[in-house]
Design a protein around this motif. Structure first.
Motif, PDB file in Angstrom:
ATOM      1  N   SER B 156     110.194 -55.289  -1.380  1.00 46.86           N
ATOM      2  CA  SER B 156     110.346 -56.606  -1.993  1.00 46.86           C
ATOM      3  C   SER B 156     110.863 -56.001  -3.356  1.00 46.86           C
ATOM      4  O   SER B 156     111.257 -56.848  -4.158  1.00 46.86           O
ATOM      5  N   GLY B 157     110.688 -54.747  -3.740  1.00 46.21           N
ATOM      6  CA  GLY B 157     111.073 -54.371  -5.124  1.00 46.21           C
ATOM      7  C   GLY B 157     112.557 -53.551  -4.870  1.00 46.21           C
ATOM      8  O   GLY B 157     113.114 -52.814  -5.709  1.00 46.21           O
ATOM      9  N   PHE B 158     113.052 -53.774  -3.741  1.00 41.15           N
ATOM     10  CA  PHE B 158     114.525 -53.088  -3.532  1.00 41.15           C
ATOM     11  C   PHE B 158     115.468 -53.427  -4.361  1.00 41.15           C
ATOM     12  O   PHE B 158     116.197 -52.553  -4.571  1.00 41.15           O
ATOM     13  N   ALA B 159     115.792 -54.692  -4.804  1.00 41.92           N
ATOM     14  CA  ALA B 159     116.610 -54.814  -5.615  1.00 41.92           C
ATOM     15  C   ALA B 159     116.207 -54.686  -6.989  1.00 41.92           C
ATOM     16  O   ALA B 159     115.780 -55.351  -7.994  1.00 41.92           O
ATOM     17  N   ARG B 160     116.313 -53.356  -7.433  1.00 40.26           N
ATOM     18  CA  ARG B 160     115.434 -52.960  -8.605  1.00 40.26           C
ATOM     19  C   ARG B 160     116.005 -52.931  -9.589  1.00 40.26           C
ATOM     20  O   ARG B 160     115.592 -52.808 -10.728  1.00 40.26           O
ATOM     21  N   ARG B 161     117.424 -53.447  -9.769  1.00 42.22           N
ATOM     22  CA  ARG B 161     117.901 -54.056 -10.931  1.00 42.22           C
ATOM     23  C   ARG B 161     117.409 -55.395 -11.420  1.00 42.22           C
ATOM     24  O   ARG B 161     117.674 -55.822 -12.737  1.00 42.22           O
ATOM     25  N   GLU B 162     116.840 -56.014 -10.522  1.00 39.65           N
ATOM     26  CA  GLU B 162     116.238 -57.398 -10.780  1.00 39.65           C
ATOM     27  C   GLU B 162     114.921 -57.530 -11.119  1.00 39.65           C
ATOM     28  O   GLU B 162     114.200 -57.063 -10.547  1.00 39.65           O
ATOM     29  N   ARG B 163     114.611 -58.073 -12.392  1.00 40.29           N
ATOM     30  CA  ARG B 163     113.303 -57.830 -12.712  1.00 40.29           C
ATOM     31  C   ARG B 163     112.297 -58.561 -11.955  1.00 40.29           C
ATOM     32  O   ARG B 163     111.196 -58.337 -11.557  1.00 40.29           O
ATOM     33  N   ARG B 164     112.847 -59.745 -11.357  1.00 37.83           N
ATOM     34  CA  ARG B 164     111.974 -60.495 -10.543  1.00 37.83           C
ATOM     35  C   ARG B 164     111.554 -59.680  -9.388  1.00 37.83           C
ATOM     36  O   ARG B 164     110.411 -59.907  -8.699  1.00 37.83           O
ATOM     37  N   SER B 165     112.578 -59.009  -8.692  1.00 41.82           N
ATOM     38  CA  SER B 165     112.214 -58.190  -7.628  1.00 41.82           C
ATOM     39  C   SER B 165     111.246 -57.188  -7.972  1.00 41.82           C
ATOM     40  O   SER B 165     110.326 -56.882  -7.132  1.00 41.82           O
ATOM     41  N   GLU B 166     111.548 -56.303  -9.141  1.00 48.98           N
ATOM     42  CA  GLU B 166     110.411 -55.506  -9.379  1.00 48.98           C
ATOM     43  C   GLU B 166     109.123 -56.096  -9.637  1.00 48.98           C
ATOM     44  O   GLU B 166     107.986 -55.520  -9.000  1.00 48.98           O
ATOM     45  N   GLU B 167     108.959 -57.161 -10.557  1.00 46.27           N
ATOM     46  CA  GLU B 167     107.580 -57.963 -10.624  1.00 46.27           C
ATOM     47  C   GLU B 167     106.983 -58.281  -9.197  1.00 46.27           C
ATOM     48  O   GLU B 167     105.914 -57.999  -9.148  1.00 46.27           O
ATOM     49  N   SER B 168     107.915 -58.696  -8.417  1.00 40.45           N
ATOM     50  CA  SER B 168     107.137 -59.202  -7.198  1.00 40.45           C
ATOM     51  C   SER B 168     106.637 -57.963  -6.302  1.00 40.45           C
ATOM     52  O   SER B 168     105.610 -57.912  -5.613  1.00 40.45           O
ATOM     53  N   ALA B 169     107.279 -56.675  -6.484  1.00 40.64           N
ATOM     54  CA  ALA B 169     106.970 -55.539  -5.808  1.00 40.64           C
ATOM     55  C   ALA B 169     105.703 -55.052  -6.196  1.00 40.64           C
ATOM     56  O   ALA B 169     104.594 -54.817  -5.520  1.00 40.64           O
ATOM     57  N   VAL B 170     105.490 -55.204  -7.698  1.00 40.56           N
ATOM     58  CA  VAL B 170     104.258 -54.690  -8.288  1.00 40.56           C
ATOM     59  C   VAL B 170     102.980 -55.699  -7.946  1.00 40.56           C
ATOM     60  O   VAL B 170     101.952 -55.248  -7.668  1.00 40.56           O
ATOM     61  N   LYS B 171     103.337 -57.027  -8.001  1.00 41.47           N
ATOM     62  CA  LYS B 171     102.389 -58.000  -7.620  1.00 41.47           C
ATOM     63  C   LYS B 171     102.063 -57.661  -6.064  1.00 41.47           C
ATOM     64  O   LYS B 171     100.460 -57.833  -5.733  1.00 41.47           O
ATOM     65  N   TYR B 172     102.624 -57.710  -5.296  1.00 38.02           N
ATOM     66  CA  TYR B 172     102.518 -57.411  -3.863  1.00 38.02           C
ATOM     67  C   TYR B 172     101.736 -56.360  -3.674  1.00 38.02           C
ATOM     68  O   TYR B 172     100.677 -56.243  -3.115  1.00 38.02           O
ATOM     69  N   PHE B 173     102.010 -55.086  -4.293  1.00 39.84           N
ATOM     70  CA  PHE B 173     101.629 -54.003  -4.278  1.00 39.84           C
ATOM     71  C   PHE B 173     100.050 -54.054  -4.485  1.00 39.84           C
ATOM     72  O   PHE B 173      98.868 -53.425  -4.024  1.00 39.84           O
ATOM     73  N   LEU B 174      99.742 -54.371  -6.018  1.00 39.07           N
ATOM     74  CA  LEU B 174      98.505 -54.616  -6.539  1.00 39.07           C
ATOM     75  C   LEU B 174      97.418 -55.234  -5.696  1.00 39.07           C
ATOM     76  O   LEU B 174      96.412 -54.867  -5.167  1.00 39.07           O
ATOM     77  N   LEU B 175      97.989 -56.899  -5.048  1.00 39.27           N
ATOM     78  CA  LEU B 175      96.998 -57.420  -4.688  1.00 39.27           C
ATOM     79  C   LEU B 175      96.944 -57.026  -3.221  1.00 39.27           C
ATOM     80  O   LEU B 175      95.649 -57.045  -2.573  1.00 39.27           O
ATOM     81  N   GLY B 176      97.869 -56.475  -2.483  1.00 37.86           N
ATOM     82  CA  GLY B 176      97.852 -55.831  -1.325  1.00 37.86           C
ATOM     83  C   GLY B 176      96.744 -54.704  -1.238  1.00 37.86           C
ATOM     84  O   GLY B 176      96.171 -54.781  -0.239  1.00 37.86           O
ATOM     85  N   SER B 177      96.755 -53.882  -2.115  1.00 33.66           N
ATOM     86  CA  SER B 177      95.876 -52.819  -2.061  1.00 33.66           C
ATOM     87  C   SER B 177      94.591 -53.276  -2.345  1.00 33.66           C
ATOM     88  O   SER B 177      93.481 -52.829  -1.859  1.00 33.66           O
ATOM     89  N   PHE B 178      94.368 -54.385  -3.080  1.00 37.67           N
ATOM     90  CA  PHE B 178      93.006 -55.033  -3.265  1.00 37.67           C
ATOM     91  C   PHE B 178      92.559 -55.293  -2.046  1.00 37.67           C
ATOM     92  O   PHE B 178      91.125 -55.069  -1.664  1.00 37.67           O
ATOM     93  N   ALA B 179      93.237 -56.211  -1.379  1.00 35.83           N
ATOM     94  CA  ALA B 179      92.989 -56.671   0.107  1.00 35.83           C
ATOM     95  C   ALA B 179      92.541 -55.613   1.005  1.00 35.83           C
ATOM     96  O   ALA B 179      91.672 -55.722   1.816  1.00 35.83           O
ATOM     97  N   SER B 180      93.543 -54.632   1.020  1.00 36.66           N
ATOM     98  CA  SER B 180      93.429 -53.493   1.948  1.00 36.66           C
ATOM     99  C   SER B 180      91.943 -52.865   1.734  1.00 36.66           C
ATOM    100  O   SER B 180      91.135 -52.437   2.738  1.00 36.66           O
TER     101      SER B 180
END
Lengths: 214, 548, 734
Positions: B156-180
Motif C-alpha cells: 500500500s505504500g508502494f507508490a512511495r512518491r505519493e503522500r497518500r500512498s505512504e499515509e495509507s501504508a503507515v495507517k494500515y501498518f499501525l492499525l494492523g499491528s494493533f489488531a495482530s
C-alpha cells in the motif's frame, strides 16, 4: 515470589515505555522490559530462550533501535496542536477496563496452585500412555516410531528447541520456515520503501503530482 | 521420514509454488536486463505460475473437508491441512493474484514503479492468505496472516512518491499491528485454556503438537465435554481467547467496528493493490474464521455446538453493524475508490452472515458453500470494478470521482457495459452472479434460523442498489465531462473483461461452474456427524442412447 | 457420435451463426471502399466516420447517424437498387457483395447444418429406447429447500422425443428455406447482417423452446423467441408502424407470458420440479400422482376452481399469446410490418406454433381437465371463424395471410381442445409447408411489385410471375382443402376429431364440426379471392411498376418450389382414408393420441369437405373471373354494406381493446403516477434516503482520518466483543 517481582516490573516498564514521550527513554525502558521477560523465561526453565532474548532482542535489536532513534534525532513530539486530546483519557479508561476484564478472566480460569512450574513437575505423568489410543490422536503424530527427543530433560534447552524447530514431524517446523518468508518480505519492504530515488524518477514524480487524480 | 516430508510438501504445493514463484520473480528482476522486455517476462512468468498453482490446487478439492468426525489429513506435525475447503480458497486466491497482476502492467509502467518487487510482494502476500486457509494450527494462521499483512503494508505504500500512498501504508501498518496484537493475545488465551483443560482432564498431550493445534483443541473440547465437569468451551479464558481471535480476523476482513482503516487505505494505496487487498485479505480472514469456527466450535456436533452460542450474538451484531454502516456510508461517497471500500465492507458483512450460518447445525454445509461461492463472485466483481478504474485512467492519473464517469457509455460502450455488469452484480441484481451469491448466503441464513438477520441484510442491501446504480446512471444518462477516447488498455482491460465474463458466467450457470467442486460431493463431505439437511437431489433422468 | 452431445449441437448451430454475425457481420458487409454509385446518401454513409471502436453487438453497428438519416421505407425498396434499369428507388448503400454472401450464406448453412443434425436425431429417436434422446445436463443452479418449499434444482438439459423431433425438422427445414429466400429478398438492405443475426437468434431460441427437457429451458426459449420476434417485427425501425407493431406483439405476448409464469409457479409448487420426464417428472404418471397427493386436484383457488383446471388454463393463456388466439390474437396482423420472410418464419411456420407445441407437450395436464379442454376448443373454433371472416375483406395481401394464419391456428387449438393433439401437430406440419409457401409467394409478389402490398393495385400477374403463380396456386389449393393436397388431410382430420372426438373422452361435438366446416368454406373463398385479385383479371398497376416487374431470383423461387412440392405430398404422411399412418405412428405416445371411433363417418365427412372446397373454389373463381377491373365493387358501394363495415373494422376488436384496456390503463397509470407514486412512494423513498443520509452524516464523524481515533474505535470494539462473548457465555450456561 520471583515471578511476582519480575512480572510486576515487566508490566511497569512496559507501561512506562509507552508513556514516556522521549523516544530514547522509551527504548531504554523497552530494554528493561525485555530483561524482565527473559527472567520469566528462566523461571519457566526455558534457558535457551532467555539467553536468546537477552542477546538478540536486548542486545542486538534494541541497540539498532537506539542508533536509529539517535541518528534521526527525534525530539519530543509537540502535542499542543492535538485536536483529539479528549480521546486520551477515554483510551486510557477503556484500556483499564480491558485489562481488568482480562485480569478477571485469567484469575478465574487459572487453577489454584503454582501456575507454571507445576506443569514441569507433573510432566512425566502427562506422557503416560493412555489405555486406548484415540483415533483422532494417531493422526496428529506423523510416525509413532520416529525419534522423539523432547523430554522434560531436554525441554527448554538448545537440543529441545532444535528438535522442535527442525524435526519435520514436529509442529513447529512449518511456522519456523514460513517465518523466513516473512523476514524476506520485510527485507524487500525496507529496500522498496527506503531506497534512494533514482535520478530519472524524480522528474516523472514531479509531473505526476501535478497531474494528480481526476 | 523424508518420504513424509515430501508428502507434506506435496500437499501444500499450491502456496509453495506461489512462494517459489515470488522468489523467481525477484531473481528475474535482478538477473535479466532492464526495460520493457524484462517487465513483460516477469509479468508473464507470474501469471503463468499462478495458473499452474491454481491447477495444482484443484487436486486438493477432492480431499474431504477437515472437521469433527472427518479425520483430517494433516501435514507438518499436524499444523497444516490440505482439503477441499483449503483447495477452493487457494484457487480463489490464485484468481485474485492473477487478476491483480494482470491489471497492474501499464499502471506500474506509468508510475515508473519497479515491477519485480511488486509482483513478488503480491505473490508472497497471496501465499500468506493461502497458508491461512490451509493452516490447522493457530500459530500457522498467525504466521500466514503476518505474511499476508506485512506484504500488504508494503504494497500500500508502494507508490512511495505519493503522500497518500505512504499515509495509507503507515495507517494500515499501525492499525494492523494493533489488531495482530489482539489476535496473538487471543491465541495465547486459548493456549492457556487448552493447557489447563488438558491438565484437568488428565489427557495426554502428544509431543510435538501444540495446544494451539486445532485438532488438539477439537479433541480437548470434545473430551472435556464428555468427561463431565466444566467443558473447556464454558471457560471464560477460552471464550475471551476466541473473542480476540474474532477481533483480529475481523480487522483483516474489515468488519465494523474494525473497518475504519479500510476507506483511507483503499483510497491511498495504488489501485491494483487496493483491488488485491480488498479481496485477498478478506478471503484469508474468512478462510481462517470459518476454519476456526468449524473446529473450535463445530456446528456439526450438537453437544459442542452449544459453545458457538456465545458468539452468535457477537457475530450477529458484527454482521448487522457491518452491513448497515458499510451501505449507509457508501451512499455519501463521491470518490469511487472510497465508495468501493465501503461497499467491500458491506460485502464483508454479507459474507459474515454466511459464516454465522455455518456455525449453526443443519445449515453448516450449505452456508460454507454459499460463503465460498460468495467469495468467488466477490473476487470477480470487486477486482473487476477496480480494474475498470485502472483501465479508464491514463497517463498516471485516474478518474476517481464518480462524476468523472458521466457519459462513459457514449464514448466507451464496452467499458460502460462491463462496469454496469460489476455494479449490477455488486448490487445483487439477477443476471449477474452477485444476486445468486446473496441468494445463497441469505438462504443459508434462513435455514440456520437467522431470519431476522437475513431480512435486515436484504433490506439494507436495497440501499446498496442506490449507490451502485448511481454509477450506471452517470455512465448512461449523463453528458460526458471527460474525454475517454484514449484510455489505458492492456492488462487492466483484459482483467476487467475477464471478470465481467466470469461474473456473468457465474450468474447464468452457477452450478455449471461450480458443480465439480461445490455441489457434487456434499453428502460425503461430512459423513459421520453431517447434520446438513441438504435435500436429496432428484435422481438423474436415465439417459437413453440410441441403439442402432 | 455421443448421443448425449448430439442434441446440444442443434441449437449450437444458429447460436454460432448469431454470434459470428453479431460480432463480425457489420464489418463483413461494410464495403471497404466507397461504392461508385453516386447520390447524396451513398456519400453520406461512406463519409460518416465510424464512431464505434468495435461494435459489440448487432444492434450497434448501424446506429451511425448518417445511416439513420438516410432511411428506407421497406425492404423491397431497399431491394430494388441492384435490379438494373430501375433507379430512383431505394437507398444505395455501399455493401460488400462478398461479405453479404458470407453473412447470409453462413447463417443459412448453419441452419441447414442444424437440419442435417435434426435428421440424425430423427433417426436416433426412432431407435432409442422409450423414443427419447436426452442430452447431458448442465447444472444450472440449486437453491436448498427453505421454509417448506421444495429445493430448487435446475439444469440445462435438452430432450428430443418424437414431438420435439418433429418440431426440429419443421424449424430447421422450413427455416433453411426461409433463410435461403431471405438471401435474395434482403440482398440490398443495409441491415443485412443485423437481419441474419436476428434470424439466427430466433432459430436458436425456437430450438431451445422445443428442445428443453424442463419448463425452465422451454421458458428461456419462449421468452427468447418473443425477444427475437420483437426485434424482427420492428426491423424497419425508422417506420413508426413497425416499431409500434413490435411493441404491440411484445406487450400482448407478455400478457400470455405472465399467465405462463404463474402456471410454472403453480407447477413447481405442486410437482416440486420443472422436469418433463424422468423420476417424478411433471408429465409422468407418478409425477401427476405425487402432485395429486400434494393437493393438486383439490387446491382451492377461487371458490371451487382447482389447480387441476387452473394450471392448464394458464398454460393455454400463455399459448394463446404466442399462437395468436382470442383474446390475444391482435398482435399478429400488425406484425406483418416485419420483412415478409420473417412473417413466413415467425408468423406462419414456427413461432406461432409454439403454443400448439406447449399444449401438445403438456397434454397430460390438459387431459385432466375436461373444462379447460372445452374452453380451448371453443376459443379455437371461434378464433378460426372470426379471423376467417376478417380475412374475407382484407385488401393487403399479407394481411389476408395473417388472418388466415390466425384462423388456421384456431383449427389447431380446436384439435387440441377435443383431445386430438397429434392431429393438431399434423396440421402444424402441413400448415408450416403451405403457409410458409404462401407468405414467401406473397413476398415474391411484393418484391416484384416494388413493395406494393395492396391487392387492388395488382391483377393479371400470372403471366409475369409464372413460378410464383404456380407455387401460390398450389399453396392456395392446399390450404383450402383441395382433395389430396396437404391441407386436405390435416384439416379433415381436425374436423373429424371435432365431430367425434377421441374415443375415451368424447369431447367432440357436431357443432364444433359445423363451425369448422363453415370456416373451411371461408378459407377457400378468401384464398381464391386473393389469387384472383393478384394473378388474374386486368393489371391495375402503373407504368413504372409494369416496367419493373420481374420474376424473383433463384434463391427466392427455389424455396417456393420445394415448399410447393411439400404442400402437395405432405398430407400423405397421415391419410387414414388411404391407409397411411406414418405421422401418428411416429408421434406415438408422445401426444397421448387415442383411436378415433369414427367408423364410416370419416369417409362421409371427407367427401363433404372435399365437395365444399371444390365448390367454393370454383364459385369464387367464376365470380371473380367474370368481373372485369371496373366491375369490382367500389369502396363506396362496400361502405353501404353493414357486414362489410363490421368485417373491415375487424369486429372492432382493436378499438375496443383500446377503449377498454389501453386508455383506462393509461389513465390509471397516470393517476397512480401522480398520486401514489409521486406522493406516497417517492415520499417514502426520499424520506428514507434523507434518513439514511442523516445517519451517514452521523457515522461519518468516525472517519476522521486520524489513526488514533481509529485505534480507539477498535479498542471499543474489542471491549464490546469480549464483553458480549462473556455475557453470551453466562446466558448459555444458565
Amino acid at each position: 515470589m520471583l515471578f511476582l517481582l519480575f512480572g510486576g516490573s515487566a508490566l511497569v516498564t512496559g507501561i512506562t515505555m509507552v508513556l514516556f514521550p522521549n523516544p530514547v527513554r522509551s527504548a531504554l525502558f523497552l530494554v528493561l522490559n525485555l530483561f524482565c521477560v527473559a527472567v520469566l523465561y528462566l523461571l519457566l526453565n526455558a534457558y535457551f530462550l532467555a539467553t536468546v532474548q537477552v542477546i538478540v532482542y536486548a542486545g542486538a535489536i534494541m541497540v539498532l533501535f537506539l542508533f536509529v532513534i539517535m541518528l534521526l534525532n527525534l525530539g519530543t513530539p509537540d502535542r499542543s496542536l492535538d485536536k483529539l486530546r479528549w480521546q486520551q483519557p477515554a483510551a486510557v479508561g477503556i484500556a483499564v477496563v480491558l485489562a481488568a476484564l482480562f485480569g478477571a478472566v485469567i484469575y478465574q480460569s487459572v487453577p489454584a496452585g503454582p501456575p507454571a512450574s507445576a506443569m514441569m513437575v507433573e510432566a512425566p505423568t502427562l506422557y503416560a500412555p493412555r489405555a486406548e489410543p484415540n483415533p483422532m490422536l494417531t493422526n496428529q503424530i506423523s510416525d509413532p516410531n520416529q525419534l522423539r527427543a523432547i523430554t522434560p530433560d531436554t525441554m527448554g534447552t538448545v537440543t529441545g528447541i532444535g528438535q522442535s524447530l527442525y524435526n519435520p514431524g514436529e509442529a513447529w517446523l512449518f511456522p519456523f520456515e514460513a517465518t523466513s518468508i516473512l523476514l524476506l518480505i520485510a527485507v524487500i519492504g525496507s529496500v522498496v520503501l527506503a531506497k534512494r530515488r533514482l535520478p530519472g524518477e524524480d522528474a516523472s514524480a514531479a509531473g505526476e503530482r501535478e497531474g494528480g487524480t481526476g | 521420514m523424508n518420504q513424509s516430508v515430501l508428502t507434506d510438501l506435496q500437499a501444500l504445493i499450491c502456496p509453495l509454488v506461489v512462494i517459489v514463484l515470488g522468489m523467481i520473480v525477484l531473481l528475474l528482476d535482478l538477473g535479466t536486463g532492464d526495460g520493457p522486455a524484462r517487465r513483460r517476462l516477469i509479468y508473464f512468468v507470474s501469471l503463468g505460475g499462478l495458473v499452474a498453482a491454481a491447477l495444482l490446487a484443484v487436486a486438493n478439492t477432492t480431499i474431504p473437508n477437515a472437521g469433527v468426525g472427518v479425520t483430517p489429513l494433516t501435514h507438518f506435525g499436524g499444523g497444516m491441512v490440505a482439503d477441499r475447503f483449503g483447495g477452493l480458497f487457494c484457487i480463489v486466491l490464485c484468481i485474485i493474484a492473477g487478476l491483480a497482476i494482470t491489471m497492474s502492467d501499464r499502471y506500474l509502467e506509468e508510475k515508473s514503479l519497479n515491477s519485480g518487487e511488486y509482483y513478488a510482494l503480491i505473490l508472497f502476500s497471496t501465499s500468506g492468505a493461502m497458508l491461512m486457509a490451509l493452516a490447522y494450527d493457530l500459530v500457522n494462521i498467525f504466521v500466514g496472516l503476518e505474511i499476508l499483512s506485512v506484504a500488504l503494508y508494503i504494497l500500500s505504500g508502494f507508490a512511495r512518491r505519493e503522500r497518500r500512498s505512504e499515509e495509507s501504508a503507515v495507517k494500515y501498518f499501525l492499525l494492523g499491528s494493533f489488531a495482530s496484537g489482539f489476535l496473538l493475545y487471543g491465541m495465547a488465551l486459548i493456549y492457556g485454556a487448552v493447557g489447563i483443560a488438558l491438565k484437568n482432564t488428565g489427557l495426554l498431550q502428544p509431543t510435538g503438537t501444540s495446544f494451539t493445534n486445532l485438532g488438539v483443541i477439537a479433541r480437548t473440547i470434545q473430551e472435556s465435554a464428555e468427561t463431565g465437569g466444566a467443558p473447556i468451551t464454558a471457560s471464560p479464558l477460552f471464550i475471551a481467547g476466541v473473542a480476540l481471535l474474532i477481533v483480529g480476523l475481523a480487522f483483516k476482513a474489515a468488519i465494523v467496528p474494525f473497518h475504519s482503516y479500510a476507506p483511507d487505505v483503499y483510497e491511498g494505496a495504488p489501485t491494483p493493490v487496493t483491488a488485491f487487498m480488498s479481496a485477498a485479505a478478506k478471503v484469508g480472514a474468512f478462510a481462517a474464521l470459518i476454519r476456526v469456527f468449524g473446529i473450535l466450535l463445530p456446528a456439526d456436533n450438537a453437544s459442542i455446538a452449544q459453545a458457538a452460542v456465545p458468539f452468535h450474538a457477537v457475530l450477529w451484531g458484527l454482521a448487522a453493524a457491518t452491513i448497515v454502516v458499510g451501505n449507509v456510508l457508501a451512499i455519501r461517497q463521491t470518490n469511487i475508490k472510497r465508495m468501493l471500500a465501503y461497499s467491500s465492507i458491506a460485502h464483508a458483512g454479507y459474507i459474515l452472515v454466511g459464516v454465522l450460518a455455518s456455525s449453526v447445525p443443519g445449515a453448516s454445509q450449505n452456508a460454507k458453500d454459499a460463503v465460498i461461492y460468495y467469495l468467488f463472485t466477490y473476487t470477480f466483481m470487486n477486482l473487476g470494478a477496480f480494474a475498470m478504474v485502472i483501465w479508464l485512467g491514463r497517463d498516471g492519473g485516474e478518474y476517481t470521482s464518480i462524476a468523472d464517469y458521466a457519459g462513459l457509455a457514449k464514448q466507451q460502450p464496452l467499458a460502460a457495459a462491463a462496469m454496469a455488469v460489476f455494479m449490477l452484480s455488486l448490487a445483487g441484481i439477477p443476471p449477474a452472479a452477485g444476486f445468486l451469491a446473496k441468494l445463497y448466503v441469505f438462504t443459508s441464513a434462513v435455514q440456520a434460523g437467522l431470519t431476522g438477520l437475513a431480512v435486515l441484510a436484504l433490506v439494507v442491501s436495497v440501499i446498496g442498489v442506490y449507490y451502485y446504480l448511481n454509477i450506471i446512471v452517470a455512465m448512461y444518462f449523463r453528458d460526458p465531462v471527460n474525454d475517454f477516447s484514449s484510455v489505458r488498455a492492456g492488462g487492466a482491460r483484459a482483467a476487467a473483461l475477464l471478470s465481467a465474463a466470469a461474473t456473468l458466467l457465474f450468474g447464468f450457470i452457477p452450478a455449471g461452474v461450480f458443480s465439480p467442486t461445490i455441489q457434487r460431493d456434499q453428502p460425503t463431505a461430512q459423513p459421520i456427524l453431517g447434520a446438513a439437511e441438504k435435500s436429496p437431489l432428484p435422481p438423474a433422468v436415465a439417459v437413453v442412447s440410441p441403439q442402432p | 457420435m455421443d448421443p448425449q452431445a448430439l442434441p446440444w449441437l442443434v441449437p449450437l448451430c444458429p447460436l454460432i451463426g448469431f454470434l459470428i454475425n453479431a460480432f463480425a457481420g457489420a464489418r463483413l458487409t461494410k464495403s471497404p471502399r466507397p461504392v461508385v454509385e453516386t447520390g447524396p446518401l451513398a456519400t453520406a454513409v461512406t463519409a460518416a466516420p465510424s464512431q464505434n471502436t468495435g461494435p459489440s453487438d448487432g444492434s450497434q453497428y448501424d446506429m451511425n447517424p448518417a445511416v439513420i438519416a438516410s432511411g428506407h421505407d421497406a425492404a423491397p425498396h431497399g431491394a430494388t437498387g441492384g435490379h438494373g434499369g430501375h433507379s430512383g428507388h431505394g437507398a444505395d448503400v455501399p455493401l460488400d457483395k462478398g461479405g453479404l454472401g458470407i453473412v447470409g450464406g453462413l447463417a443459412t448453412a448453419l441452419v441447414a447444418l442444424g437440419f442435417v443434425l435434426s435428421l440424425m436425431l430423427f433417426q436416433a429417436v426412432q431407435t432409442a429406447a422409450d423414443h427419447r434422446v436426452l442430452s447431458s445436463a448442465i447444472q444450472w443452479m440449486q437453491v436448498p429447500s427453505v421454509g417448506g418449499m421444495p429445493a430448487l434444482d435446475l439444469s440445462f438439459r435438452l430432450l428430443v422425443d418424437p414431438l420435439s423431433s418433429l418440431m426440429l425438422l419443421i424449424i430447421t427445414g422450413v427455416g433453411t428455406l426461409i433463410h435461403l429466400y431471405s438471401m435474395g429478398y434482403m440482398s440490398h438492405d443495409k441491415g443485412y447482417a443485423r437481419y441474419f443475426t436476428y434470424l439466427n437468434l430466433f432459430v436458436f431460441f425456437m430450438l431451445l423452446l422445443v428442445m428443453g427437457s424442463n419448463f425452465l429451458v422451454m421458458f428461456v426459449g419462449w421468452e427468447g423467441v418473443g425477444l427475437a420476434s420483437y426485434l424482427l417485427i420492428g426491423y424497419f425501425y425508422e417506420r413508426k408502424a413497425a416499431t409500434d407493431a413490435g411493441k404491440k406483439a411484445f406487450i400482448v405476448n407478455r400478457i400470455g407470458d405472465a399467465a405462463l409464469l404463474i402456471a410454472l409457479f403453480l407447477i413447481f409448487q405442486f410437482f416440486g420440479t420443472f422436469e418433463f420426464f424422468g423420476a417424478g417428472g411433471v408429465l409422468t404418471e407418478e409425477g401427476i400422482a405425487g402432485a395429486l397427493g400434494n393437493g393438486y386436484g383439490s387446491y382451492a383457488f377461487i371458490g371451487t376452481t382447482a389447480a387441476v383446471t387452473l394450471v392448464p388454463l394458464l398454460l393455454f393463456l400463455g399459448a394463446a399469446g404466442k399462437s395468436a388466439q382470442i383474446p390475444l390474437y391482435v398482435w399478429l396482423p400488425d406484425a406483418m410490418e416485419g420483412p415478409t420472410p420473417v412473417s413466413a418464419l415467425i408468423h406462419a411456420a414456427t413461432m406461432v406454433t409454439g403454443g400448439v407445441y406447449l399444449l401438445a407437450r403438456t397434454h397430460a395436464l390438459f387431459l385432466m381437465s375436461p373444462l379447460t379442454l372445452t374452453i380451448v376448443a371453443v376459443i379455437g373454433v371461434t378464433t378460426a371463424f372470426l379471423a376467417a371472416t376478417i380475412a374475407l375483406v382484407q385488401n393487403d395481401i399479407k394481411k389476408v395471410l395473417a388472418y388466415s394464419t390466425v384462423s388456421q391456428l384456431g383449427y389447431m387449438f380446436l384439435a387440441c381442445g377435443v383431445g386430438a393433439f397429434g392431429v393438431a401437430m399434423f396440421h402444424v406440419t402441413t400448415h408450416a409447408f403451405f403457409k410458409a409457401l404462401l407468405f414467401l409467394g406473397a413476398g415474391s409478389v411484393i418484391h416484384a411489385m416494388d413493395g406494393e402490398q395492396d391487392m387492388r393495385r395488382m391483377g393479371g400477374l400470372r403471366a409475369k410471375l409464372p413460378i410464383t403463380f404456380a407455387a401460390m396456386l398450389v399453396g392456395t389449393l392446399a390450404i383450402s382443402g383441395f382433395p389430396l393436397l396437404a391441407g386436405f388431410w390435416s384439416k379433415d382430420e381436425i374436423l373429424l376429431s371435432a365431430f367425434a372426438g377421441p374415443a375415451q373422452n368424447g369431447l367432440g361435438s357436431p357443432w364444433l364440426w359445423l363451425a369448422g366446416f363453415v370456416v373451411s368454406g371461408m378459407t377457400a373463398f378468401y384464398m381464391m379471392r386473393l389469387m384472383m385479385k393478384t394473378f388474374f383479371g386486368t393489371a391495375r398497376y402503373d407504368g413504372a411498376t409494369a416496367n419493373y416487374l420481374h420474376e424473383s431470383p433463384a434463391t427466392m423461387t427455389l424455396p417456393l418450389i420445394v415448399l410447393a412440392a411439400l404442400s402437395v405430398v405432405g398430407g400423405f404422411l397421415n391419410a387414414p382414408a388411404i391407409g397411411t399412418h406414418y405421422f401418428t405412428d411416429f408421434l406415438g405416445e408422445t401426444v397421448g393420441e387415442r383411436e378415433l371411433n369414427a367408423g364410416g363417418l370419416g369417409t362421409t365427412l371427407l367427401i363433404a369437405s372435399a365437395a365444399l372446397a371444390i365448390a367454393v373454389l370454383g364459385i369464387t373463381f367464376a365470380l371473380y373471373n367474370r368481373k372485369k377491373a371496373g366491375e369490382l365493387s367500389t369502396d363506396a358501394q362496400k361502405q353501404r354494406n353493414l357486414l362489410w363495415r363490421v368485417l373491415d373494422n375487424k369486429w372492432g376488436v382493436d378499438q375496443n381493446y383500446d377503449r377498454i384496456f389501453v386508455r383506462p390503463g393509461k389513465r390509471g397509470a397516470m393517476y397512480l403516477w401522480r398520486t401514489l407514486d409521486v406522493r406516497v412512494f417517492d415520499g417514502i423513498v426520499n424520506g428514507t434516503a434523507g434518513l439514511v443520509r442523516g445517519l451517514g452524516e452521523g457515522i461519518k464523524g468516525w472517519q476522521s482520518g486520524y489513526v488514533r481515533s481509529y485505534a480507539l474505535s477498535m479498542l471499543v470494539g474489542v471491549v464490546l466483543v469480549v464483553v458480549a462473548s462473556l455475557i453470551g457465555l453466562g446466558v448459555s450456561l444458565r
